[in-house]
Every structure is written in structure tokens, then in C-alpha cells.
Design a protein around this motif. Structure first.
Motif, PDB file in Angstrom:
ATOM      1  N   ARG A  19       0.836  -1.213   0.000  1.00 25.57           N
ATOM      2  CA  ARG A  19       0.000   0.000   0.000  1.00 25.57           C
ATOM      3  C   ARG A  19       0.863   1.252   0.000  1.00 25.57           C
ATOM      4  O   ARG A  19       0.557   2.233  -0.658  1.00 25.57           O
ATOM      5  N   GLN A  20       1.954   1.222   0.742  1.00 22.82           N
ATOM      6  CA  GLN A  20       2.842   2.384   0.809  1.00 22.82           C
ATOM      7  C   GLN A  20       3.508   2.637  -0.533  1.00 22.82           C
ATOM      8  O   GLN A  20       3.624   3.779  -0.972  1.00 22.82           O
ATOM      9  N   ASN A  21       3.925   1.592  -1.233  1.00 23.20           N
ATOM     10  CA  ASN A  21       4.580   1.750  -2.528  1.00 23.20           C
ATOM     11  C   ASN A  21       3.595   2.132  -3.623  1.00 23.20           C
ATOM     12  O   ASN A  21       3.993   2.697  -4.640  1.00 23.20           O
ATOM     13  N   ALA A  22       2.318   1.850  -3.440  1.00 17.62           N
ATOM     14  CA  ALA A  22       1.323   2.157  -4.465  1.00 17.62           C
ATOM     15  C   ALA A  22       0.926   3.633  -4.462  1.00 17.62           C
ATOM     16  O   ALA A  22       0.391   4.136  -5.443  1.00 17.62           O
ATOM     17  N   SER A  23       1.188   4.330  -3.374  1.00 16.95           N
ATOM     18  CA  SER A  23       0.784   5.733  -3.308  1.00 16.95           C
ATOM     19  C   SER A  23       1.766   6.593  -4.098  1.00 16.95           C
ATOM     20  O   SER A  23       2.864   6.183  -4.427  1.00 16.95           O
ATOM     21  N   GLY A  24       1.343   7.816  -4.401  1.00 15.65           N
ATOM     22  CA  GLY A  24       2.174   8.733  -5.161  1.00 15.65           C
ATOM     23  C   GLY A  24       3.335   9.253  -4.333  1.00 15.65           C
ATOM     24  O   GLY A  24       3.372   9.119  -3.106  1.00 15.65           O
ATOM     25  N   ASP A  25       4.281   9.856  -4.984  1.00 16.43           N
ATOM     26  CA  ASP A  25       5.446  10.416  -4.317  1.00 16.43           C
ATOM     27  C   ASP A  25       5.185  11.890  -4.031  1.00 16.43           C
ATOM     28  O   ASP A  25       5.211  12.713  -4.950  1.00 16.43           O
ATOM     29  N   PRO A  26       4.909  12.251  -2.769  1.00 18.11           N
ATOM     30  CA  PRO A  26       4.599  13.651  -2.486  1.00 18.11           C
ATOM     31  C   PRO A  26       5.795  14.568  -2.721  1.00 18.11           C
ATOM     32  O   PRO A  26       5.626  15.716  -3.124  1.00 18.11           O
ATOM     33  N   GLY A  27       6.998  14.074  -2.504  1.00 17.25           N
ATOM     34  CA  GLY A  27       8.181  14.898  -2.742  1.00 17.25           C
ATOM     35  C   GLY A  27       8.331  15.255  -4.209  1.00 17.25           C
ATOM     36  O   GLY A  27       8.648  16.399  -4.564  1.00 17.25           O
ATOM     37  N   GLY A  28       8.094  14.288  -5.083  1.00 15.77           N
ATOM     38  CA  GLY A  28       8.169  14.549  -6.524  1.00 15.77           C
ATOM     39  C   GLY A  28       7.099  15.525  -6.976  1.00 15.77           C
ATOM     40  O   GLY A  28       7.361  16.403  -7.811  1.00 15.77           O
ATOM     41  N   SER A  29       5.903  15.393  -6.416  1.00 17.86           N
ATOM     42  CA  SER A  29       4.826  16.327  -6.765  1.00 17.86           C
ATOM     43  C   SER A  29       5.161  17.742  -6.323  1.00 17.86           C
ATOM     44  O   SER A  29       4.895  18.704  -7.049  1.00 17.86           O
ATOM     45  N   MET A  30       5.749  17.865  -5.153  1.00 19.12           N
ATOM     46  CA  MET A  30       6.116  19.199  -4.659  1.00 19.12           C
ATOM     47  C   MET A  30       7.218  19.803  -5.518  1.00 19.12           C
ATOM     48  O   MET A  30       7.180  20.998  -5.828  1.00 19.12           O
ATOM     49  N   ARG A  31       8.205  19.001  -5.915  1.00 19.78           N
ATOM     50  CA  ARG A  31       9.277  19.527  -6.765  1.00 19.78           C
ATOM     51  C   ARG A  31       8.724  19.971  -8.118  1.00 19.78           C
ATOM     52  O   ARG A  31       9.125  21.002  -8.656  1.00 19.78           O
ATOM     53  N   LEU A  32       7.796  19.200  -8.676  1.00 25.05           N
ATOM     54  CA  LEU A  32       7.179  19.586  -9.951  1.00 25.05           C
ATOM     55  C   LEU A  32       6.398  20.890  -9.799  1.00 25.05           C
ATOM     56  O   LEU A  32       6.466  21.760 -10.669  1.00 25.05           O
ATOM     57  N   ALA A  33       5.664  21.029  -8.705  1.00 29.01           N
ATOM     58  CA  ALA A  33       4.897  22.257  -8.478  1.00 29.01           C
ATOM     59  C   ALA A  33       5.823  23.465  -8.347  1.00 29.01           C
ATOM     60  O   ALA A  33       5.535  24.546  -8.873  1.00 29.01           O
ATOM     61  N   VAL A  34       6.943  23.292  -7.670  1.00 27.47           N
ATOM     62  CA  VAL A  34       7.901  24.393  -7.522  1.00 27.47           C
ATOM     63  C   VAL A  34       8.507  24.746  -8.875  1.00 27.47           C
ATOM     64  O   VAL A  34       8.682  25.930  -9.196  1.00 27.47           O
ATOM     65  N   LEU A  35       8.823  23.748  -9.681  1.00 24.18           N
ATOM     66  CA  LEU A  35       9.375  24.012 -11.012  1.00 24.18           C
ATOM     67  C   LEU A  35       8.385  24.797 -11.872  1.00 24.18           C
ATOM     68  O   LEU A  35       8.760  25.774 -12.532  1.00 24.18           O
ATOM     69  N   VAL A  36       7.131  24.396 -11.858  1.00 22.64           N
ATOM     70  CA  VAL A  36       6.107  25.107 -12.631  1.00 22.64           C
ATOM     71  C   VAL A  36       5.963  26.540 -12.114  1.00 22.64           C
ATOM     72  O   VAL A  36       5.858  27.486 -12.904  1.00 22.64           O
ATOM     73  N   ALA A  37       5.974  26.712 -10.798  1.00 19.28           N
ATOM     74  CA  ALA A  37       5.868  28.062 -10.229  1.00 19.28           C
ATOM     75  C   ALA A  37       7.058  28.927 -10.636  1.00 19.28           C
ATOM     76  O   ALA A  37       6.890  30.106 -10.962  1.00 19.28           O
ATOM     77  N   LEU A  38       8.255  28.348 -10.644  1.00 15.17           N
ATOM     78  CA  LEU A  38       9.430  29.111 -11.056  1.00 15.17           C
ATOM     79  C   LEU A  38       9.342  29.548 -12.516  1.00 15.17           C
ATOM     80  O   LEU A  38       9.699  30.677 -12.862  1.00 15.17           O
ATOM     81  N   VAL A  39       8.861  28.670 -13.372  1.00 14.18           N
ATOM     82  CA  VAL A  39       8.716  29.027 -14.783  1.00 14.18           C
ATOM     83  C   VAL A  39       7.687  30.145 -14.941  1.00 14.18           C
ATOM     84  O   VAL A  39       7.911  31.107 -15.697  1.00 14.18           O
ATOM     85  N   LEU A  40       6.567  30.056 -14.228  1.00 18.00           N
ATOM     86  CA  LEU A  40       5.537  31.090 -14.327  1.00 18.00           C
ATOM     87  C   LEU A  40       6.045  32.429 -13.795  1.00 18.00           C
ATOM     88  O   LEU A  40       5.759  33.486 -14.377  1.00 18.00           O
ATOM     89  N   VAL A  41       6.802  32.405 -12.712  1.00 22.33           N
ATOM     90  CA  VAL A  41       7.359  33.651 -12.168  1.00 22.33           C
ATOM     91  C   VAL A  41       8.361  34.249 -13.148  1.00 22.33           C
ATOM     92  O   VAL A  41       8.385  35.468 -13.374  1.00 22.33           O
ATOM     93  N   ALA A  42       9.198  33.397 -13.768  1.00 20.39           N
ATOM     94  CA  ALA A  42      10.166  33.896 -14.746  1.00 20.39           C
ATOM     95  C   ALA A  42       9.458  34.535 -15.934  1.00 20.39           C
ATOM     96  O   ALA A  42       9.873  35.594 -16.421  1.00 20.39           O
TER      97      ALA A  42
END
Length: 99
Positions: A19-42
Motif C-alpha cells: 500500500r505504501q509503494n502504491a501511493s504517489g510520491d509527495p516529494g516529486g509532486s512538490m518539486r514539480l509544483a515548484v518548477l512550474v511556479a518558477l517558470v511562471l514567475v520567470a
């Protein structure tokens, strides 16, 4: 008799790990969100400093995508068909991971 509790604990631990391995990776989702935010700010900063030039450049790039928005198959554009394919792909991936 002592073997049964050990096996049940093993099975419970194995199920919990699955069950633990089947869930999503919250760290990866947060890094992706930060990357998208950085691109939008730029983009916002670039538009703020050189608004007209940026708008002209982005308009030229978007104009090249016009053929993708024209109806192709059953009145749907290529972008709509790609969006449908992406949704089906994500649903299939979720169902496959749940299996």
C-alpha cells in the motif's frame, strides 16, 4: 501453533508495504509544483520588464500552434484528442497500479 501469528504479521507487513509503494510520491509532486511556479514567475518577470516584446514573441509562438487547434477528426482538434489520450493514459496507469 506459533507459526500462524508470525505468518499473519508477515502478510500484514507485506500488505502495508504494498500500500505504501502504491501511493504517489509527495516529494516529486512538490518539486514539480515548484518548477512550474518558477517558470511562471520567470515569464511574469520577463513580461514585466519587456511586456510588448514578450507579448509579440509569445504571440508568434502561439500562432505556430494554430494548426493543432483546427478540427481534424469528428470535429475535434488534435489538442483535444491529445488531452483525451492523456486522460485515458492516466486512468489506465492508476487502474494498473491499483491491481
Amino acid at each position: 501453533m506459533t507459526r500462524r501469528p508470525f505468518l499473519s504479521r508477515t502478510h500484514r507487513a507485506r500488505a502495508a508495504r504494498a500500500r505504501q509503494n502504491a501511493s504517489g510520491d509527495p516529494g516529486g509532486s512538490m518539486r514539480l509544483a515548484v518548477l512550474v511556479a518558477l517558470v511562471l514567475v520567470a515569464l511574469a518577470v520577463a513580461a514585466g520588464f519587456r511586456g510588448e516584446e514578450t507579448a509579440r514573441g509569445v504571440g508568434g509562438l502561439v500562432a505556430r500552434l494554430a494548426p493543432l487547434a483546427e478540427p481534424r477528426l469528428f470535429g475535434a482538434s488534435i489538442l483535444e484528442l491529445l488531452a483525451i489520450a492523456a486522460v485515458i493514459g492516466v486512468c489506465a496507469l492508476i487502474l494498473w497500479r491499483k491491481r
